[in-house]
Design a protein around this motif. Structure first.
Motif, PDB file in Angstrom:
ATOM      1  N   GLU A   1       0.872  -1.209   0.045  1.00 59.53           N
ATOM      2  CA  GLU A   1      -0.159   0.098  -0.134  1.00 59.53           C
ATOM      3  C   GLU A   1       0.918   1.021   0.123  1.00 59.53           C
ATOM      4  OE1 GLU A   1      -3.592  -1.913   2.572  1.00 59.53           O
ATOM      5  OE2 GLU A   1      -2.763  -0.236   3.228  1.00 59.53           O
ATOM      6  N   VAL A   2       0.980   1.997  -1.074  1.00 55.95           N
ATOM      7  CA  VAL A   2       1.757   3.058  -1.422  1.00 55.95           C
ATOM      8  C   VAL A   2       0.802   4.265  -0.948  1.00 55.95           C
ATOM      9  CG1 VAL A   2       3.287   4.313  -2.811  1.00 55.95           C
ATOM     10  CG2 VAL A   2       3.121   1.767  -2.941  1.00 55.95           C
ATOM     11  N   VAL A   3       1.528   5.085  -0.071  1.00 55.62           N
ATOM     12  CA  VAL A   3       0.895   6.459   0.154  1.00 55.62           C
ATOM     13  C   VAL A   3       1.698   7.608  -0.451  1.00 55.62           C
ATOM     14  CG1 VAL A   3       0.096   8.075   2.066  1.00 55.62           C
ATOM     15  CG2 VAL A   3       0.113   5.739   2.595  1.00 55.62           C
ATOM     16  N   VAL A   4       0.983   8.281  -1.415  1.00 50.23           N
ATOM     17  CA  VAL A   4       1.424   9.289  -2.081  1.00 50.23           C
ATOM     18  C   VAL A   4       1.047  10.502  -1.842  1.00 50.23           C
ATOM     19  CG1 VAL A   4       1.730  10.150  -4.708  1.00 50.23           C
ATOM     20  CG2 VAL A   4       1.641   7.582  -4.434  1.00 50.23           C
ATOM     21  N   ASN A   5       2.162  11.566  -1.910  1.00 54.23           N
ATOM     22  CA  ASN A   5       1.762  12.868  -1.316  1.00 54.23           C
ATOM     23  C   ASN A   5       2.256  13.866  -2.368  1.00 54.23           C
ATOM     24  OD1 ASN A   5       1.050  15.326  -0.143  1.00 54.23           O
ATOM     25  ND2 ASN A   5       2.237  14.841   1.848  1.00 54.23           N
ATOM     26  N   GLY A   6       1.699  14.187  -3.563  1.00 48.33           N
ATOM     27  CA  GLY A   6       2.329  14.917  -4.753  1.00 48.33           C
ATOM     28  C   GLY A   6       3.202  14.353  -5.235  1.00 48.33           C
ATOM     29  N   SER A   7       4.359  14.802  -5.040  1.00 49.88           N
ATOM     30  CA  SER A   7       5.459  13.998  -6.089  1.00 49.88           C
ATOM     31  C   SER A   7       6.412  13.087  -5.033  1.00 49.88           C
ATOM     32  CB  SER A   7       6.234  15.114  -6.833  1.00 49.88           C
ATOM     33  OG  SER A   7       6.901  15.886  -5.872  1.00 49.88           O
ATOM     34  N   LYS A   8       5.938  13.158  -3.754  1.00 46.89           N
ATOM     35  CA  LYS A   8       6.682  12.168  -3.033  1.00 46.89           C
ATOM     36  C   LYS A   8       5.825  10.953  -2.701  1.00 46.89           C
ATOM     37  CE  LYS A   8       9.907  15.499  -1.453  1.00 46.89           C
ATOM     38  NZ  LYS A   8      11.241  15.264  -2.183  1.00 46.89           N
ATOM     39  N   ILE A   9       6.675   9.845  -2.355  1.00 49.14           N
ATOM     40  CA  ILE A   9       5.964   8.692  -1.641  1.00 49.14           C
ATOM     41  C   ILE A   9       6.342   8.795  -0.309  1.00 49.14           C
ATOM     42  CG2 ILE A   9       6.288   6.271  -1.612  1.00 49.14           C
ATOM     43  CD1 ILE A   9       6.651   6.214  -4.815  1.00 49.14           C
ATOM     44  N   GLU A  10       5.235   8.683   0.318  1.00 49.72           N
ATOM     45  CA  GLU A  10       5.319   8.940   1.890  1.00 49.72           C
ATOM     46  C   GLU A  10       5.700   7.496   2.576  1.00 49.72           C
ATOM     47  OE1 GLU A  10       4.650  11.293   4.409  1.00 49.72           O
ATOM     48  OE2 GLU A  10       4.437  12.961   2.435  1.00 49.72           O
ATOM     49  N   SER A  11       5.126   6.477   1.945  1.00 47.08           N
ATOM     50  CA  SER A  11       5.400   5.147   2.815  1.00 47.08           C
ATOM     51  C   SER A  11       4.997   4.073   1.564  1.00 47.08           C
ATOM     52  CB  SER A  11       4.448   4.912   4.043  1.00 47.08           C
ATOM     53  OG  SER A  11       3.181   5.005   3.727  1.00 47.08           O
ATOM     54  N   ALA A  12       5.336   2.847   2.000  1.00 43.34           N
ATOM     55  CA  ALA A  12       5.172   1.663   1.216  1.00 43.34           C
ATOM     56  C   ALA A  12       4.817   0.654   2.191  1.00 43.34           C
ATOM     57  CB  ALA A  12       6.432   1.406   0.354  1.00 43.34           C
ATOM     58  N   ARG A  13       3.709   0.479   2.725  1.00 47.59           N
ATOM     59  CA  ARG A  13       3.359  -0.300   3.763  1.00 47.59           C
ATOM     60  C   ARG A  13       3.400  -1.728   3.319  1.00 47.59           C
ATOM     61  NH1 ARG A  13      -0.688   3.605   5.784  1.00 47.59           N
ATOM     62  NH2 ARG A  13      -2.431   2.647   4.664  1.00 47.59           N
ATOM     63  N   HIS A  14       3.734  -2.521   4.324  1.00 49.61           N
ATOM     64  CA  HIS A  14       4.089  -4.219   3.968  1.00 49.61           C
ATOM     65  C   HIS A  14       5.315  -4.477   3.331  1.00 49.61           C
ATOM     66  CE1 HIS A  14      -0.700  -4.547   3.748  1.00 49.61           C
ATOM     67  NE2 HIS A  14      -0.361  -4.223   5.032  1.00 49.61           N
ATOM     68  N   ALA A  15       5.773  -3.420   2.791  1.00 49.53           N
ATOM     69  CA  ALA A  15       7.249  -3.911   1.696  1.00 49.53           C
ATOM     70  C   ALA A  15       8.247  -4.252   2.906  1.00 49.53           C
ATOM     71  CB  ALA A  15       7.648  -2.805   0.999  1.00 49.53           C
TER      72      ALA A  15
END
Lengths: 567, 133, 432
Positions: free
Chosen positions: C20-34
């Motif tokens: 589950e990737v959380v995207v904030n504008g042009s940044k990736i906040e987190s990649a859950r489960h990875a």
């Protein structure tokens, strides 16, 4: 699009009862039409046979296990290679040709449609990726349902409607065209290294028998009103004495009515299911018994799986069979159980003329074609590449049309065939009309495609094959080599009104349609079943549900066939 | 003072993570890949400690690396260098007609090299291969 | 902020599809489960400076160039080459590989993937004896005996154990780990070995002997030696017994077998052992494929050319002979006169002698980041990251196909591998 007139051809179009009449075929915008207005391009077909384009009803031409067969046999690819040309890509492979080559080789023989015989749902995307790279022909894929946990559970619980809704979802998710059953229940048993050896031998744990599974899926198929019937690879494929299981299997659908004007069951590659004997020393043909059963049952269509006496590859979702074969041959073996669904396997096989078994197998394939009276019930296949590669179709055509050719081949195989098959006593020779039935018209009808394919009536797709054979001059019984040569190399293959092959050479390439069934069921029922699907995906599949369905974009010229179910 | 050993190369979590996160020019990548993981007994024999610089040499070449105490010991007589340019500067030529170089099991010598300098990846590549421009 | 679910992680062959990737504008906040590495790859979007403009090296210095110029120059180098090598492919989509094959065919070049330096020997062994295998879900649902041999998933495939093999609860293994046994065979006590029920330390380079000893027992023979490959006789018999008496066994193997002396013969023996075991029970074997789409490269190569790697198109059709047509061999023989690298870093991962030739010939690299290979390249064309900035098909180590997702836009002006390759192909065709 251009207009085209095929002038003065000798036409064989069994669906429209046209038997060798000289006539013109008119083409416009990819369809057969009644009349043309303007400057149509004319192809002189006088002294040539014109037939609908050939249709392949059962061929392992695309997908994971086909590619497994390619991958582990570089030797197969050294045997046959075609360099790239101005219009075609290169390709290699004799029994497991590469994708581009597969399309070209079918097209050269005048084929315009082909179905790939076994697609594990989880691997559906792979099958479609390969189909995307098969040019020249229209295509479709058969969705495997034999060891499916959802289906087994629903049927065990008597939830036939839910089962139908699940199968409907599965066809849509995998973009499948047919409900395919391979070694019912046996493919689940193979998850534990076991098999189901009779119709009443249940799958471990799930405790449902092949008989119940087949019966249930026949009902589901008709509830969903699918274009084709169930397509069954019966239990005990390739086993000694299996004709008993086959005869029993034919009776399983009794009592269920087909939802369309077609068979209730398509039983595939029956050559592999017509064996008598209880040791390899008394192995014998039971094609006569099988033919008797088919002759008295109008609701069954079979295809032959004719052995062509080649060094080929066997590949099937019937994992236990492949294990058994490699234990006989000690050749390399690949296996690929697919979670909750099925269990494909692959092993090379050499049908040597010197071997009694292979010789009898060769006889059986032809006996089936010749002893079953109604050609609409006995379609021609090699179960490519299991009994031989599809490029041998012209040879089978020649065998069917010439007793002399059969005798000549019989004299070169093991003499055991004279005792343990009836091939030597059969006089029957196929006519061109019969050939047109068993290679295109019969396939179209059995697949529920005859509204647009397998015939040359007005409104049909302009998929046409022209062969440089003059029926009034040739005696197929004597000139069988010529028959084989001409059917190998179409004078013209026309697909959707475009000339793709001329004098056996590819002049341009096109990509065909991918046919799939958009099956519709009641919305509430579907929702209920979706809950089961979601629950089980979370727990037992190794992929997320959202990543399971095949997107339509991967299909070339995606063409849905919509069918509304009775639930 | 040197030790004859077998060299094994392969992936480590830190090698993968630093390569993906920060790139091969980063200091972190050099720190996690320019290392020679050794069995503690072997380190004792050579008299090197964690973080000391060692020279590893094979028939193909030599590089300077930081010695590191293996967390996956015991494996006396075997050193491990994470896959990357340092390890590959040591891997011998040839594939014995298999297409696969001998990434594991290269004959190597390790010795303490307090004067040596551990190059970063770009420096290393420049030093070995130079540029033709 | 947007959360994108069911994202497929483009790092290793485990191809986890639950990120589950959380995207904030042009940044990736987190990649859950990875896992740690997967997470690093997603977050690298924020950290590693991305090259945007192609670079062309001339007269000892590199300068920025337009995409058109870079593509034209790349096409010229490839079109004029007599024997080009197209290498890489395991970290891009199958769609990109397909275009690569078409270029190789067009110019009569060679195409090879990183398979050649990971599971190439496995492929060769499979071509001898086959591969009885299963999908990973089968293992999760059924396996009661799991063996990792010469593989260290705790480092190389961090979520392999938790998603598919040891820890998950499966249909027939409701208690997860408690219903299974884990055995690790390795030359070192790896971090995977540390959590195993049994660790068997094999002497370096003696895997073949140990496998042969096991086969002998499985096939009913008697072991005469007191010790094989550093493993005591009783331990080997115990291992063989466990293998024969489990309900559903799986042997995962890695570079410990493919790269060690014996190479494909080690794998041949391991596969043959598993074939023999099938006389007693259900047993399967699976290579731990490394890069996320190295399997996909092999699949596309196989269905389009007939061979999974090391293909030579110099005769207009595909030929395959690893050891002759494979990347390191053609480089070390100095046969190649131009190189196209896509989504790979051979300068970091090839032996010295191969890299020396890479440094000698004109090299074009298409990749999202600067690397040691771009350092030595004439032309560097930056591309988007497949699986993060671009969709595309990939195949998991068990050949299950997955369609990777796009979670964020690539930097403006950066094209995909597919687009760049298609344009190079187009230009090459114009030149012929």
């Amino acid at each position: 699009m251009s207009e085209l007139v095929l002038k003065n051809g000798i036409v064989y179009d069994p669906i429209n009862n046209v038997n060798g009449e000289k006539m013109d075929i008119l083409v416009k915008d990819g369809k057969i039409v009644e009349k043309l207005n303007g400057n149509a391009k004319t192809i002189d077909c006088s002294g040539k046979i014109v037939m609908p384009g050939g249709i392949e009803i059962h061929s392992h031409m695309a997908g994971g296990k086909v590619n497994g067969g390619r991958l582990f046999q570089p030797e197969d690819h050294v045997r046959f290679a075609m360099p790239k040309t101005k219009v075609t890509r290169s390709g290699t492979g004799f029994s497991t040709p590469t994708t581009f080559l597969t399309g070209y080789l079918y097209s050269k023989m005048g084929y315009t449609t082909g179905m790939t015989a076994a697609m594990p749902p989880l691997m559906a995307r792979h099958t479609h990726e390969e189909l995307k790279d098969i040019p020249m022909i229209d295509k479709g894929a058969y969705c495997l349902t034999d060891g499916n946990w959802f289906i087994m559970k629903y049927l065990k619980n008597g939830e036939i409607e839910k089962c139908a809704a699940y199968v409907s979802w599965l066809l849509k998710a995998t973009k499948g065209y047919v409900v395919k059953i391979t070694n019912p229940c046996g493919t689940e048993a193979w998850g534990w290294g076991k098999n189901c050896r009779s119709l009443d031998d249940p799958a471990p744990y799930f405790d449902i028998t092949p008989r119940e599974l087949v019966k249930g899926l026949v009902e589901v198929n008709e509830i969903l009103k699918l274009p084709h019937s169930v397509h069954l690879h019966a239990n005990n494929c390739g086993r000694l004495g299996n004709f008993v299981t086959t005869l029993e299997t034919f009776k399983v659908p009794n009592g269920t009515k087909p939802a369309a004007k077609r068979q209730i069951m398509h039983a595939t590659h029956i050559q592999f299911h017509s064996y008598g004997g209880d040791t390899w020393h008394n192995f014998e043909s039971k094609a006569d018994e099988i033919a008797k059963a088919v002759n008295s049952n109008k609701n069954i269509v079979i295809d032959t799986g004719t052995v062509t006496l080649d060094h080929t590859t066997t590949m099937t979702a019937d994992g236990p069979l492949e294990y058994y074969l490699q234990s006989l041959t000690h050749l390399k073996w690949m296996n690929r159980n697919v979670e909750m669904e099925t269990s494909p396997g692959i092993t090379p096989f050499i049908y040597s003329r010197k071997m009694p078994t292979a010789s009898i197998q060769w006889a059986i394939g032809l006996e089936l074609s010749l002893l079953i009276k109604d050609p609409w019930q006995v379609l021609m296949t090699t179960d490519h590449p299991n009994a031989g590669p599809f490029i041998r179709y012209p040879r089978i055509i020649a065998w069917l049309m010439s007793r002399k050719y059969r005798e000549e081949t019989a004299s070169k195989v093991h003499k055991v065939i004279y005792d343990r098959s009836t091939i030597d006593g059969i006089d029957r020779e196929y006519s061109f009309y019969d050939i047109a039935i068993v290679t295109r018209a019969g396939e179209a009808k059995a697949l529920g495609l005859s509204d647009r394919k397998g015939h040359l009536g007005v409104g049909a797709d302009a998929d046409i094959a022209v062969y440089d054979i003059n029926p009034s001059e040739i005696d197929p019984s004597r000139d069988y080599k010529e028959i084989e040569k001409k059917f190998s190399s179409a004078a013209y293959t026309i697909k959707d009104g475009e000339i793709l092959v001329k004098n056996g050479e590819i002049v341009q390439t096109r990509y065909g349609r991918t046919l799939w069934v958009n099956s519709k069921v009641d919305g509430e029922l579907e929702k209920e079943v979706m809950k089961d699907i979601e629950y089980n995906f979370k727990r037992y599949y190794s992929v997320n549900l959202a990543n399971y369905p095949v997107r339509e974009e991967v299909l070339t010229r995606s063409t849905e066939v919509t069918r509304s179910a009775s639930v | 003072m040197s030790l004859e050993v077998k060299l094994i190369t392969g992936r480590t979590l830190h090698q993968g993570a630093s390569m993906e996160r920060l790139g091969k020019e980063s200091e972190e990548y050099t720190k996690s890949v320019a290392v020679c993981e050794m069995d503690p007994a072997d380190m004792e024999k050579l008299g090197v400690k964690e973080g000391d610089i060692v020279k590893v040499a094979t028939d193909s070449g030599e590089v300077f690396l930081w010695a590191a105490k293996s967390r996956q010991a015991p494996h006396e007589g075997t050193i491990f260098i994470p896959m990357g340019p340092w390890a590959n500067a040591l891997v011998d030529a040839g594939t014995n007609s298999t297409g696969m170089p001998d990434f594991k099991g290269v004959k190597a010598r390790v010795e303490p090299a307090p004067e040596g300098k551990v190059l970063n990846a770009v420096e290393l590549v420049r030093e070995i291969y130079g540029y033709n421009y | 902020m947007a959360t994108i679910t069911d994202v497929i992680c483009p790092f290793c062959g485990t191809l986890c599809d639950d990120i589950e990737v959380v995207v904030n504008g042009s940044k990736i906040e987190s990649a859950r489960h990875a896992c740690k590495i997967g997470n690093s790859k997603f977050l690298s979007i924020n950290d590693i400076p991305r090259p945007i403009k192609p670079l062309i090296r001339e007269n000892g210095a590199s300068r920025e160039a337009s995409i058109d110029e870079a593509i034209a120059k790349a096409a010229e180098i490839l079109s004029n080459s007599k024997r080009a090598l197209l290498f890489g492919w395991s970290s891009t989509s199958c769609e990109a590989t397909a275009v690569g094959i078409e270029i190789a065919e067009e110019i009569g070049g060679l195409i090879d993937g990183t398979t050649t330096v990971c599971h190439g020997p496995t492929v060769m062994a499979v071509q001898y004896v086959g591969l009885p295998s299963v999908t990973l879900g089968e293992i999760k649902n059924r396996a009661d005996l799991v063996i990792y041999w010469g593989a260290n998933p705790m480092h190389a495939h961090p979520r392999h154990l938790s998603r598919y093999s040891i820890f998950p609860r499966g249909y027939f293994r409701e208690r997860g780990q408690q219903d299974r046994e884990l055995i690790v065979v390795d030359v070192r006590k790896t971090d995977t070995a540390k959590i195993a029920n049994h660790f068997i330390q094999v002497e370096f380079g003696k895997d073949y002997e140990l496998l042969s000893a096991l086969r002998m027992i499985v096939n009913g023979g008697e072991l005469e030696e007191e010790e094989v490959a550093g493993v005591p006789k009783e331990k080997i018999i115990e291992l063989a017994d466990k293998m024969m008496n489990c309900q559903f066994g799986i042997l995962f193997f890695g570079m410990g077998l493919t790269m060690s002396p014996g190479k494909h013969r080690n794998i041949d023996n391991a596969i043959s052992l598993v074939k023999n075991l099938n006389r007693h029970t259900k047993f399967s074997i699976m290579p731990m494929r490394g890069h996320w789409n190295v399997t996909g490269f092999g699949e596309v190569m196989t269905w389009q050319t007939g061979y999974p790697f090391a293909v030579d198109f110099s005769r207009g059709y595909a030929r395959y002979n690893p050891g002759e047509t494979s990347a390191n061999d053609v480089l070390q023989r100095e046969e190649v006169d131009a190189v196209l690298v896509v989504a790979s870093d051979p300068v970091a991962h090839f032996p010295r002698k191969s890299v020396a030739h890479l440094a000698r010939v004109p090299m074009i690299t298409i990749a999202p980041h600067h690397s040691l290979t771009t350092e030595l390249s004439e032309i560097f064309i930056p591309s988007s990251m497949v699986g993060i900035e671009e969709e595309g098909t990939a195949y998991r180590m068990d050949t299950v196909p997955l369609f990777t997702r796009k979670v964020i836009d690539p930097p403006q002006g950066v094209l995909s591998d597919v687009e760049i390759l298609k344009r190079i192909l187009e230009k090459i065709r114009e030149m012929r």
